[in-house]
Design an enzyme around this catalytic site. Sequence first.
Site: not given
Length: 313
Positions: A42, A189, A255
Amino acid sequence: MSKIITVTLNPAIDKSTTVPVLVPEKKLKCTQPVFEPGGGGINVARAIKKLGGTATAIYLAGGYTGKFFSQLLEKEQIDTSVIEITNHTRENLIVLDSASNLQFRFGMPGPVVEENEWKKLLSLLEQMNDISYLVASGSVPSGVPEDIFARIAFIAKKKKARCIIDTSGEALKLAAAEAVYLLKPNLGELASLVGAEEIEISMVDDVAGKLVADGKCEVVVVSMGAAGAMLVTKDKVCHITAPVVKRISTVGAGDSMVAGMVMGLTKHMGIADAARYGVACGTAATINPGTELCRLADVERLFPQIQVSDMMR
C-alpha cells in the site's frame, strides 16, 4: 509507463499522534490523530503516486476498519482492487514524544485470513495481464501460508513480470527459492535469509553476491539505514551513500525506497541510478512526520546528493 501492481496481505490503518511526554499511569493528552492507509505494498503504491506514477494496489481488507481503510485510499486516488475478508483490518499506533523527540510504534496483529480469501487474491493476479512490475511487500497475516510470496513470484514468472519482494523471515526465504527479480532486505533480514545471526556491512557484498550467484534473484538492494544501501548484481557492486538529514520518522522509508526504485526502472534508468533514486525516496520519507512517506520536491532535491561508489567483486 509500465504497469505496476503491488500486493499487500496485511494492510493497516496507521494512526499518528503526539504527546507532550510519554509517562505511565497518566491520562495523556494527544494531538488530533492523523489516519493514513499503510502496509508494505500500500505504501509503495502511495509513494509511486506521490512521485507522479500510477500503481494498482491489491490488498485484503475487512470489517468497519477495512471500509475506512478503502475510503482513505480513495481520498488519495489510488487505483485499487480489494479482496474482502471476514475479519477486521488492523490498526497501528505511532506516538511521538515531544519531550524526547522519540517515536514509539505500536504494531497490532493482523486479522486471521481464511483460505478462500487469500486464494481469491492469487486468482485475481492470475487473471491480470500486461504486468511489468509486481511488488509483494509486507508481513504475512495469520491463516495465510508462509509460501504466499513464493506463489506470487511464480505467478509473476508466468506473466513475465519483474517480481520485487520486500518481506522477512520464512516468507522471504521461500520467495527467494522461487527466484525473483529483486530482493530488498535490511541487514537483519539478509542475515536471517542466509541463516546468520548478524551481518556486518563489510560482509554484505559477499553475502548478497552469493544470493545472486545461486539464482535466488537478479538484484539485491540491502537497505542500511543512515548508511544508505548496497546494490549487488551479477557484475556490479555499489555502495549508495545517503545524505545526512534530520530524521523525524522512519515509518515507510523502506517502502518509499522500493517505490523509487520501481519508478526509476520504469523511466529506463540503469539499475544503479534506480537504486540511487530509491535511496533518495527513502531518505526523503525520514524527514517527514508520522507515515507521510516521501515528497517529490524533497526527492528531487536529495537525488543529486546521493553518491554511488563502485566496489570490486
